[in-house]
Design a protein around this motif. Structure first.
Motif, short mmCIF file in Angstrom:
data_model
loop_
_atom_site.label_atom_id
_atom_site.label_comp_id
_atom_site.label_asym_id
_atom_site.label_seq_id
_atom_site.Cartn_x
_atom_site.Cartn_y
_atom_site.Cartn_z
N GLN A 451 -5.90 -11.39 -1.13
CA GLN A 451 -5.96 -10.09 -1.78
C GLN A 451 -5.75 -8.96 -0.78
O GLN A 451 -5.01 -8.00 -1.04
CB GLN A 451 -7.32 -9.93 -2.48
N GLN A 452 -6.37 -9.08 0.41
CA GLN A 452 -6.19 -8.06 1.46
C GLN A 452 -4.73 -7.97 1.87
O GLN A 452 -4.21 -6.87 2.11
CB GLN A 452 -7.06 -8.42 2.69
N GLN A 455 -2.63 -6.28 -0.82
CA GLN A 455 -2.88 -4.84 -0.89
C GLN A 455 -2.39 -4.09 0.34
O GLN A 455 -2.56 -2.88 0.44
CB GLN A 455 -4.39 -4.60 -1.07
N LYS A 457 -3.43 -4.44 3.50
CA LYS A 457 -4.39 -4.23 4.60
C LYS A 457 -4.11 -5.18 5.75
O LYS A 457 -4.42 -4.87 6.90
CB LYS A 457 -5.82 -4.41 4.07
#
Length: 821
Positions: A451-452, A455, A457
């Motif tokens: 997920q990071q 997104q 990041k």
């Protein structure tokens, strides 16, 4: 001047001590301080200042143990962050971080009072003291001083408390005196080497020596062997010379006494990183070269990059390429692995490209070995360290890259004792402190990590193809109901899997079978009334282990004799329920009597070198079938595995935890990746009852993206990570009523502060362990860093306030930030 020091104790604050005039110290050095009335500890200086404490009378630093810091300032900063984020103390971090032989605390030493220094006065005591007390006095007359541990050893079966009582009686009678002593535990290893005396350096003197020894053939043989070893090695160990010359110590001593040889002692390393093979040149495929370039591009803007490569895609070679670049710049690299079992194979693979520049660090090293590794890393003499999560604490001086391989693995999370840190997350913060870079590698990334990356990041690099263009293995589902009815309960390998095992062995390929339970049978059960034998100390069924013919509790380790009669109804109809790795091994011996079969689980891997030996035997093809628990899943690379069998997928899918689907997908996908890594395409057979389970559909298709989409939607709906952070509080007490009362009071206080964020209290699946009853409270916290820390501090304060109440003083409260189970 004053020093704030970290003591190896769970203290909420640092203590301040006065630095004596003339003592030169700096942060990171160990100093001896007194804490309490008598006890002395080796503490680590964190800060030096000129502000005396206002709340207590300051004590002086007694002495310093080091001439240089054993811990760097950036490590002290790291420890502080770990303590704050994971809600523990810096003393608890210190206890885990540094090797045991660098953590010193005083021990009580006893001596005879001077009044009892002669034999006559000691003889008088024989009729006045108990046998145990007089035994201690006699020992002191010979050895002059004893520690409490030595007293206990002297008294045999006596407990430590009993030994203390005997010593106290001797002190009260003024027969003995006691004092506190602190001693360095680390001792360097000394090796004896043999040198030829300088008197025989000239060729003429040497010829005379050979002539002289013609009448002493054994001594001449030793001299000849000495020259042979010196020619090969350049130096001669006494041990090697005695062994290869088949000589006695007396024969060698005679040559020393004659002045022909000299013996010298030198400090040597306990761990020798020797690689005698040729260094291979690294050759990357075009797709691997593209990945390396993409990683470099991401590193220009991100400190963390997720390398998402399918199983057997050659991620290790990408790591090697990055490591070689760091070595060329004189920098250090930390390569983290989730299991000690993986380090042996990974060390051998890395040495093929890096030679002797690779070291290893994990909990199976001895205390002295860990100190030596600590010093090598601090000095910078080792550039590459491969290790489990504990390697994160090493004192790197030029760290530029951290590789977290199999980053999804739950073994990176420390369970007990505190700090209950996650090595992956801690590595990311540590790299931030040092301006280093982090590679997170996995074929099945953690949902939070992926997920990071999605997104933005983290950087994201995908390696879609297997090394050598080998296709992913074929996946087959086997229905457990196809086992013939007359064999159910006795057979756990379906006819389909049995047939594929037989074909694989005929092709001279190897087989790996995965079952995530060890032992022979996870439980016994009475067929008449359903009674199940449980541990007396834990609320859990006992597992039968056939090899030792005992029932074992996998929580407290207690052993019981097998049950033959039901304690409830008296029936003798006791059967084994379900199956573990030991039972599968038994079944395989029956089905394939000519095959070489081995088992890899906690029971067979207890010895220090068990992992290395088993993996080496499997690599050499001396094992046909390897059956094991999740140890066989984690990143092991074998050339000849043609078939992988997952024996009961349902056991992975039916567990009360929100991560159950993620964990099951990762385990099945990872274990399937062991098949067909070199040469021909492999095959995976998954045995199950729930053939239509959605996770199985994603595993069969090797479709991580579809699985992630399914899982992330469920997490968002129920507000689980990565949409929130979790904090779990476990309460423990010997009385069930007390722990339930404390848990409900604590939950009420927390609900008042954080309405809608509290789940529980409730008893966990295993509600009593080692005669302590358990209650759990789960708290959902915001992801905002500022609010997160503020709420964690409030929660810890509420726990501390409850424990200050006299009725709950003995209720243990364990705070686990980002729990994994």
């Amino acid at each position: 001047m004053f020093a704030d020091v970290i003591l190896p104790l769970a203290l909420p604050k640092l203590y301040t001590y006065q630095i004596p005039d003339g003592m030169k110290v700096e942060p990171g050095m160990r100093v001896v301080v007194q804490f309490g009335k008598r006890r002395k500890y080796a503490a680590i200086i964190k800060r030096i200042h000129d502000e005396p404490p206002a709340a207590y009378a300051v004590k002086p630093v007694l002495s310093k143990l080091d001439e240089y810091p054993v811990v760097w300032p950036h490590q002290l900063h790291f420890w502080e962050w770990i303590a704050r984020y994971y809600a523990c103390t810096e003393g608890e971090v210190m206890n885990v971080a540094i090797p045991a032989h660098l953590k010193l605390s005083s021990e009580t030493i006893i001596q005879l009072d001077p009044a009892y220094a002669d034999e006559t006065s000691i003889a008088v005591l024989a009729s006045q003291l108990t046998d145990e007390a007089f035994q201690i006095v006699e020992a002191l007359a010979v050895r002059h001083e004893l520690s409490l541990a030595e007293v206990q050893q002297l008294l045999g079966e006596t407990s430590y408390t009993s030994a203390q009582a005997v010593v106290k009686s001797l002190i009260d009678q003024h027969i003995c005196v006691a004092y506190e002593s602190i001693r360095e535990s680390y001792r360097p290893r000394l090796e004896t080497y043999i040198l030829l005396s300088p008197a025989y350096a000239e060729e003429q003197a040497l010829h005379q020596l050979f002539d002289q020894l013609e009448k002493a053939p054994r001594q001449l043989q030793i001299l000849m062997k000495f020259y042979e070893l010196r020619e090969k090695q350049g130096w001669v160990r006494k041990k090697d010379l005695l062994e290869q010359a088949e000589a006695s110590h007396a024969q060698l001593k005679a040559l020393v006494d004659k002045g022909i040889f000299q013996e010298i002692k030198q400090t040597v390393d306990r761990i020798a990183f020797t690689y005698d093979g040729a260094i291979q040149q690294l050759h990357l495929t075009p797709s691997q070269q593209t990945c390396v370039q993409q990683i470099h591009d991401w590193f220009k803007e991100k400190r963390v990059v997720l390398l998402h490569g399918v199983t057997s895609s050659g991620k290790t070679l990408i790591y090697v390429s990055l490591i070689l670049e760091a070595i060329a710049k004189g920098e250090q690299v930390l390569y983290l692995l989730p299991e000690i079992a993986l380090t042996a194979q990974m060390i051998r693979r890395l040495q093929q490209y890096l030679g002797n520049q690779v070291g290893v660090y994990h909990s199976r090293l001895s205390h002295n070995e860990r100190v030596e590794m600590w010093n090598k890393v601090r000095e910078g003499s080792l550039q590459v360290i491969v290790g489990s999560r504990s390697a994160l604490w090493l004192p790197f001086c030029r760290l530029s890259l951290i590789i977290v391989d199999e980053e999804h693995d739950m073994s990176f999370k420390q369970q007990d004792p505190a700090p209950r840190y996650h090595a992956r997350d801690a590595a990311i913060y540590y790299a931030h402190l040092l301006h280093a870079r982090v590679i997170l590698g996995s074929a099945t990334p953690a949902v939070e990590t992926y997920q990071q990356a999605m997104q933005g990041k983290y950087g994201y690099v995908m390696l879609k193809e297997r090394y050598g263009q080998i296709a992913l293995p074929d996946m087959i589902l086997a229905d457990m109901r196809t086992i013939p009815r007359q064999h159910r309960g006795e057979r756990h390998i379906t006819p389909l899997l049995e047939d594929h095992i037989r074909r694989t062995l005929q092709q001279h390929k190897q087989v790996i079978l995965f079952q995530n339970r060890r032992g022979y049978a996870p439980s016994q059960i009475c067929q008449v009334c359903g009674w199940v034998p449980h541990c007396e100390q834990c609320d859990v069924a006992l597992t039968y282990h056939k090899s030792i013919h005992q029932l074992v509790c996998h929580y407290c380790g207690r052993k019981y004799p097998p049950v033959t009669q039901c304690q409830a109804c008296g029936s003798h109809a006791i059967i084994h329920k379900s199956f573990g790795t030991e039972r599968i091994e038994d079944e395989l011996h029956t089905l394939f009597p000519k095959a070489s079969i081995a088992r890899m689980d906690l029971d067979t891997m207890r010895k220090k070198d068990s992992y290395h030996q088993l993996i080496h035997r499997f690599e050499q093809g001396r094992i046909d079938i390897l059956v094991g628990t999740q140890m066989v899943v984690k990143g092991l690379d074998f050339d000849s595995v043609g078939l992988v069998g997952i024996l009961l997928a349902d056991s992975l899918l039916n567990y009360p935890d929100f991560r159950v689907n993620e964990r099951a997908f990762q385990l099945m996908e990872q274990v399937s990746g062991r098949a067909g890594r070199k040469g021909e395409k492999g095959m995976v057979v998954i045995q199950a009852y729930q053939l239509r389970h959605p996770v199985l559909a994603h595993v069969m298709a090797h479709d991580y993206a579809a699985f992630f989409q399914m899982e992330i939607e469920a997490r968002a709906h129920f507000q689980y990570p990565p949409f929130t952070r979790l904090m779990k509080i476990v309460l423990k007490h010997a009385q069930q009523e007390k722990v339930v009362e404390a848990a409900h009071l604590l939950a009420g206080e927390l609900t008042d502060k954080f309405p809608g964020q509290i789940t529980g209290p409730a008893a966990p699946l295993v509600s009593r362990i080692r005669n302590e009853y358990l209650q759990e409270i789960l708290i959902r916290l915001p992801r905002s860093a500022h609010k997160l820390q503020e709420q964690k501090d409030t929660i810890v304060d509420i726990c501390n306030q409850l424990q200050q109440q006299s009725s709950f003083r003995h209720v243990r409260m364990i705070v686990d930030v980002d729990p994994m189970g």
